[in-house]
Each structure stands twice: as structure tokens, then as C-alpha cells.
Design a protein around this motif. Structure first.
Motif, short mmCIF file in Angstrom:
data_model
loop_
_atom_site.label_atom_id
_atom_site.label_comp_id
_atom_site.label_asym_id
_atom_site.label_seq_id
_atom_site.Cartn_x
_atom_site.Cartn_y
_atom_site.Cartn_z
N PHE A 37 0.85 -1.12 0.00
CA PHE A 37 0.10 0.13 -0.16
C PHE A 37 1.04 1.25 0.06
N TYR A 40 2.28 1.55 -3.66
CA TYR A 40 1.39 1.81 -5.06
C TYR A 40 0.45 2.74 -4.57
N LEU A 57 -9.74 5.77 2.97
CA LEU A 57 -10.04 4.41 2.94
C LEU A 57 -10.08 3.80 4.42
N THR A 61 -18.15 3.47 4.77
CA THR A 61 -18.25 2.36 3.97
C THR A 61 -17.51 2.38 2.68
N LEU A 62 -16.63 1.44 2.31
CA LEU A 62 -15.86 1.44 0.96
C LEU A 62 -17.15 1.26 -0.24
N LEU A 71 -13.89 -5.42 -3.58
CA LEU A 71 -12.57 -4.62 -3.37
C LEU A 71 -11.56 -5.12 -4.31
N ILE A 79 -11.21 1.72 -11.33
CA ILE A 79 -12.54 1.98 -11.23
C ILE A 79 -12.72 2.87 -12.69
N GLU A 83 -9.79 8.33 -11.95
CA GLU A 83 -8.61 8.45 -11.70
C GLU A 83 -7.86 7.18 -10.80
N ARG A 155 -12.74 12.28 -3.54
CA ARG A 155 -11.97 13.32 -2.87
C ARG A 155 -12.47 13.43 -1.35
C1 HEC Z 1 -3.38 8.06 -8.97
C2 HEC Z 1 -4.32 7.99 -7.67
C3 HEC Z 1 -4.48 6.53 -7.10
C4 HEC Z 1 -3.66 5.77 -7.08
C5 HEC Z 1 -2.21 5.35 -7.25
C6 HEC Z 1 -4.54 4.81 -6.27
N1 HEC Z 1 -5.81 5.17 -6.19
FE1 HEC Z 1 -7.60 4.17 -5.42
N2 HEC Z 1 -8.71 5.59 -5.96
C7 HEC Z 1 -8.46 6.74 -6.49
C8 HEC Z 1 -9.43 7.73 -6.37
C9 HEC Z 1 -9.46 9.19 -7.26
C10 HEC Z 1 -10.53 7.04 -6.32
C11 HEC Z 1 -12.06 7.42 -6.29
C12 HEC Z 1 -12.27 6.96 -7.53
C13 HEC Z 1 -13.98 7.39 -7.76
O1 HEC Z 1 -14.70 6.71 -6.93
O2 HEC Z 1 -14.31 8.50 -8.03
C14 HEC Z 1 -9.90 5.81 -5.79
C15 HEC Z 1 -10.74 4.60 -5.13
C16 HEC Z 1 -10.27 3.50 -4.45
C17 HEC Z 1 -10.99 2.70 -3.92
C18 HEC Z 1 -12.79 2.64 -3.59
C19 HEC Z 1 -13.06 3.46 -2.56
C20 HEC Z 1 -14.21 3.44 -2.02
O3 HEC Z 1 -14.92 4.03 -1.42
O4 HEC Z 1 -15.05 2.22 -2.59
C21 HEC Z 1 -10.35 1.61 -3.53
C22 HEC Z 1 -10.60 0.47 -2.62
C23 HEC Z 1 -8.88 1.94 -3.74
N3 HEC Z 1 -8.84 3.32 -4.35
C24 HEC Z 1 -7.67 1.29 -3.39
C25 HEC Z 1 -6.61 1.88 -3.85
C26 HEC Z 1 -5.48 0.89 -3.44
C27 HEC Z 1 -5.30 -0.43 -2.76
C28 HEC Z 1 -4.33 1.25 -4.16
C29 HEC Z 1 -2.95 0.77 -4.52
C30 HEC Z 1 -2.85 -0.48 -4.99
C31 HEC Z 1 -4.86 2.58 -4.79
N4 HEC Z 1 -6.18 2.56 -4.71
C32 HEC Z 1 -4.16 3.20 -5.80
C33 HEC Z 1 -7.10 7.07 -6.76
C34 HEC Z 1 -5.85 6.20 -6.61
#
Ligand code: HEC
Ligand code: HEC
Length: 257
Positions: A37, A40, A57, A61-62, A71, A79, A83, A155
Motif C-alpha cells: 500500500f 503503490y 479508505l 463504507t467502501l 474490493l 474504477i 482516476e 476526494r
Molecule cells: C493515481 C491515484 C490513485 C492511486 C495510485 C490509487 N488510487 Fe485508489 N482511488 C483513487 C481515486 C481518485 C478513487 C476514487 C474513484 C471514484 O470513485 O471516483 C480511488 C478509489 C479507490 C477505492 C474505492 C474506494 C471506495 O470508497 O470504495 C479503493 C478500494 C482504492 N481506491 C484502493 C486503492 C489501492 C489499494 C491502491 C494501490 C494498490 C490505489 N487505490 C491506488 C486514486 C488512486
């Protein structure tokens, strides 16, 4: 070789089809997940998952859904339309499950407390704030700035507050400001909406497109400031809370789903 491919495919499928996390709650796996984590995910989600540019996170709720499988899917495939990138290429199935185990160990379900009055915030958004001139929510509003229909998922509150008070600090992806100076000395500032070998296209704050042939252009300069005006000192503290409560409530489904 063929066998190896078949095995890889089968492993991927098995991980996909699996609904329960094989390493759920295993302390050693949680620690490995925490390490993955940091590398990345922390650039967007914060070093402990507290959120930054991307959502927290830790709390609530996720939204991706209740299950570990969902997940897994969000982390492996990303997603779509947001982003959040997919990590299926960078991480093994095992690695993704360990990250899921880590997230479960730190997430506290329940709705986070948000001060402020959402209904009042919505009113401010479309009236005093004039936010709707540039931002779309659902089918309503302008197209100059990013669509905000899902901003409450994308955000943290902290990042939203900053976007309003200090927009230049972290300009949204795809909304970089550029200024073009033409050979005849005109200067046009806008959001870059396309560039190729021959031309560049800008959208200005009046939502007018400008297209220039490169040969007619003297310079194209990136600007660090945002074309969103700063609202520092425009709202009272209570109004800002209301506005944030409204933005936090905008959680439409991802466009790609
Ligand atoms: C470049 C930026 C970026 C990186 C790097 C990134 N994320 Fe995200 N992540 C986001 C954004 C922005 C969202 C929200 C997307 C949305 O729902 O609009 C998100 C959403 C999520 C969600 C969903 C949250 C929810 O409420 O359900 C999870 C779980 C998550 N990320 C896990 C991870 C994990 C684990 C990693 C690393 C392996 C990671 N992310 C790396 C930007 C990033
Ligand atoms: C003159 C047009 C304009 C107005 C008015 C405006 N914005 Fe923006 N906004 C933008 C632009 C352009 C961006 C993208 C550049 C950036 O991130 O700074 C942006 C970015 C944002 C972001 C970050 C979006 C993301 O995806 O990270 C938020 C949140 C936001 N605005 C909220 C608001 C709110 C709330 C108001 C009203 C109080 C408002 N804006 C008024 C043009 C505007």
C-alpha cells in the motif's frame, strides 16, 4: 510455454472467481499488504489510507461494495471512468489480496460525521457560489470545470476544502491551464483541450473554443495557476461547511459502470 499461459490464466480466473480473501485477517499478510500500500497507493490515498488527493479508505463504507471480491476487483481492474488505476499488471493476485486484508484491518465501517447542511450547501452552490457556471452535477451546470457528480467519492473533505480555498495548489487532471501567444501578439488563456503536431485547442472561461495552427503561434506556456477563482474569504465558516456537506453527498456511480 502454452502450459505456463494456461496456468497463469487459470490462476487469474481462480482469483477472480474467488469470493473470500484467502489471507483475510492473517497478521503477516496484513503487514505485507501495508508495505504494498505504501508503495503503490499512498501517493493518492495517504500513507495510512487516510486519504489525500484520493478518498480516505479508513472511515465509512467502501463504496465499491461490501465484499472482499468487489474490493479485489476495484484494485485489480481500477474504477473505470475515474482516476483510480488498475493494479492487475503490477501486482500478483496474492499481492492484491494482501492489500485487501490490510484495508480491512484499518477500515472502520460507519458513516463519517460531516458537519454542515447539505441542502443549504446545494443552494449556495447554484447561487452565491456560482459554482454551477463552471461545474456540472448530473445534467445541470457548465462544462468549463470538471464534472462534480461523483466528487464526494473521489476526494476527501480536506482535499475538497483545499480545492475551494486554494484551487491552484493541485489542479485537477485534464484541466491544466495554458496561455497561447499568437504571432500577431494576442494572448489567450484557457484549458488545453487537445494538441497535435499542427494545432492546439483551448477552452476559455466563456466556454469558447479557440483553435490555433502551430505556425500562427509564438508560444504555448503552461500556467501553474488554476482558472478556478479562489473562494478564500468569500464564504463564512458555516457556509463553507454547508458547501462541503453538499459536495460530500455527490456520489453518483462511476461513468464506466
Ligand atoms: C493515481 C491515484 C490513485 C492511486 C495510485 C490509487 N488510487 Fe485508489 N482511488 C483513487 C481515486 C481518485 C478513487 C476514487 C474513484 C471514484 O470513485 O471516483 C480511488 C478509489 C479507490 C477505492 C474505492 C474506494 C471506495 O470508497 O470504495 C479503493 C478500494 C482504492 N481506491 C484502493 C486503492 C489501492 C489499494 C491502491 C494501490 C494498490 C490505489 N487505490 C491506488 C486514486 C488512486
Ligand atoms: C470560473 C469557473 C469556475 C467556478 C466559478 C468554480 N470552479 Fe471549481 N474548478 C474550475 C476549474 C477550471 C477546475 C479545474 C482546475 C483545478 O482543479 O483547479 C476546478 C476544480 C474544482 C474542484 C476539483 C475537482 C477535481 O476533480 O479535483 C472542485 C472540488 C471545485 N472546482 C469546486 C468548486 C466549487 C464548490 C465552486 C463554487 C464555490 C467552484 N468550483 C467554482 C472552474 C471553476
Amino acid at each position: 510455454m502454452r502450459n505456463a499461459t494456461a496456468i497463469a490464466l487459470w490462476t487469474a480466473w481462480a482469483a477472480w472467481a474467488q469470493t473470500a480473501n484467502p489471507v483475510a485477517g492473517d497478521p503477516a499478510s496484513v503487514e505485507v499488504g501495508r508495505g504494498i500500500f505504501r508503495i503503490y497507493c499512498s501517493p493518492c490515498h495517504g500513507i495510512r489510507g487516510e486519504g489525500g488527493k484520493g478518498p480516505s479508505l479508513l472511515q465509512g463504507t467502501l463504496h465499491t461494495g461490501g465484499s472482499d471480491a468487489e474490493l479485489y476487483q476495484a484494485i485489480a481492474a481500477g474504477i473505470p471512468g475515474t482516476e483510480m488505476p488498475g493494479f492487475g499488471g503490477a501486482l500478483t493476485a496474492d499481492g492484491v489480496w494482501r492489500v485487501v486484508a490490510f484495508l480491512r484491518s484499518v477500515n472502520q465501517p460507519g458513516t463519517p460525521f460531516i458537519p454542515g447542511d447539505r441542502v443549504e450547501g446545494e443552494r449556495l452552490f447554484w447561487t452565491k457560489g456560482g459554482c454551477g457556471q463552471c461545474h456540472r452535477v448530473g445534467t445541470r451546470g457548465g462544462r468549463f470545470g470538471p464534472e462534480l457528480s461523483r466528487i464526494g467519492r473521489a476526494r476527501t473533505l480536506q482535499h475538497l476544502r483545499e480545492s475551494i480555498e486554494n484551487p491552484g495548489r493541485d489542479v485537477a487532471a485534464g484541466f491544466a491551464t495554458v496561455s497561447v501567444v499568437t504571432r500577431d501578439g494576442r494572448r489567450i488563456v484557457g484549458i488545453e483541450r487537445g494538441r497535435d503536431n499542427f494545432s492546439v485547442r483551448l477552452l476559455d472561461a466563456q466556454e469558447q473554443y479557440h483553435s490555433f495552427l502551430k505556425e500562427d503561434v509564438q508560444s504555448i506556456q503552461p500556467e501553474t495557476r488554476s482558472l478556478m477563482p479562489s473562494y478564500r474569504n468569500v464564504f463564512t465558516a458555516k457556509e463553507l461547511d454547508d458547501l462541503l456537506a453538499y459536495l460530500a453527498s455527490l456520489t453518483a456511480a462511476a461513468p464506466g459502470r
